[in-house]
Design a protein around this motif. Structure first.
Motif: not given
Ligand code: DHB
Ligand code: SAH
Ligand code: MG
Length: 224
Positions: A42, A142, A145, A168-169, A172, A213
């Motif tokens: 990840i 990062d 979350k 980041d992210n 999702r 990703k």
């Molecule tokens: C996840 C965490 C991340 O920082 C990422 O870039 C992608 C996925 C995860 O925990 O699934």
């Protein structure tokens, strides 16, 4: 998402990766070491890593804070962008991840300017506040979350006007727009977005991404 779209996104990542990113033994070795250790794959992509490197350079950051180290792949990209005398602190919960990151940073020749702090990021952040750490110029969020709202509070405490914050992210695969989504990570990102919206000390935007990703996105913010 349709397989065909994912194939196009992956092919486009490969195309621009080959054109814009010079082969790099230390970065390749870091990804190989992470894979051999069974770390989740990840890390930021190479093109995203370079995006972070460019942001650190463009912002002229001398002090960088990263929340969520994993194997240090994104860390290497950002550490390389630091000017002489610059430094970085990166926070990681898992001692095993931190150990792998340490080896990867050493191999990349940036271990001297990066301090890895092991423990829950909120505890490490509180310690930085308690010790009156100098403000950071650039902060990359990062880690888990679910804690993004707390990480935003601490980022403000550890920043100055002009500090750049990247998270980041935040998309999702679109889950972020589902108000009743059961995943605490999605709820964390939603509360993070609500906090941003209500925060007069920050100006922020969001960039959706498709890549190897999948469909995701990042927040870019600056402290006013
Ligand atoms: C996840 C965490 C991340 O920082 C990422 O870039 C992608 C996925 C995860 O925990 O699934
Ligand atoms: N920035 C890395 C990827 C980080 S993955 C890169 O792009 O290369 C997220 C990391 O956050 C994982 O290593 C995980 O162990 C760590 N993490 C999860 N919860 C955490 C917490 N509460 N405090 C600190 N780190 C945490
Ligand atoms: Mg990430």
């Amino acid at each position: 998402m349709a397989r065909t779209s994912q194939k196009v996104w992956t092919d486009v990542d490969r195309y621009f990766g080959e054109h814009l990113i010079a082969p790099d033994a230390a970065l390749d070795a870091a990804l190989a070491a992470n894979r051999d250790a069974g770390l989740p794959t990840i890390d930021v992509t190479p093109l995203q890593g370079k995006f972070l490197e460019l942001l650190v350079r463009i912002s002229g950051a001398r002090r960088v804070l990263e929340i969520g180290t994993l194997g240090g792949y994104s860390t290497i990209w950002m550490a390389r962008a630091l000017p002489a005398g610059g430094s970085m602190v990166t926070l990681e919960l898992e001692p095993r991840h931190a150990g792998i990151a340490r080896t990867n940073l050493e191999r990349a020749g940036v271990a001297d300017r990066v301090e890895i702090r092991i423990g829950r990021a909120v505890d490490s952040l509180q310690a930085l506040v308690d010790n009156r750490a100098e403000p950071f110029d650039f902060i990359f969020i990062d880690a888990d979350k679910a804690s993004y709202p707390e990480y935003l509070d601490y980022s403000l405490k550890l920043s100055r006007p002009g500090t750049v914050i990247v998270a980041d992210n935040v998309v999702r695969e679109g889950a972020v727009v589902e108000a009743a989504h059961p995943d605490p990570n999605v709820q964390g990102v939603r509360r993070f977005a609500e906090k941003l919206a209500a925060e007069p000390r920050l100006s922020a935007t969001m960039l959706q991404t498709v890549s190897v990703k999948k469909h995701d996105g990042l927040i870019l913010a600056v402290v006013l």
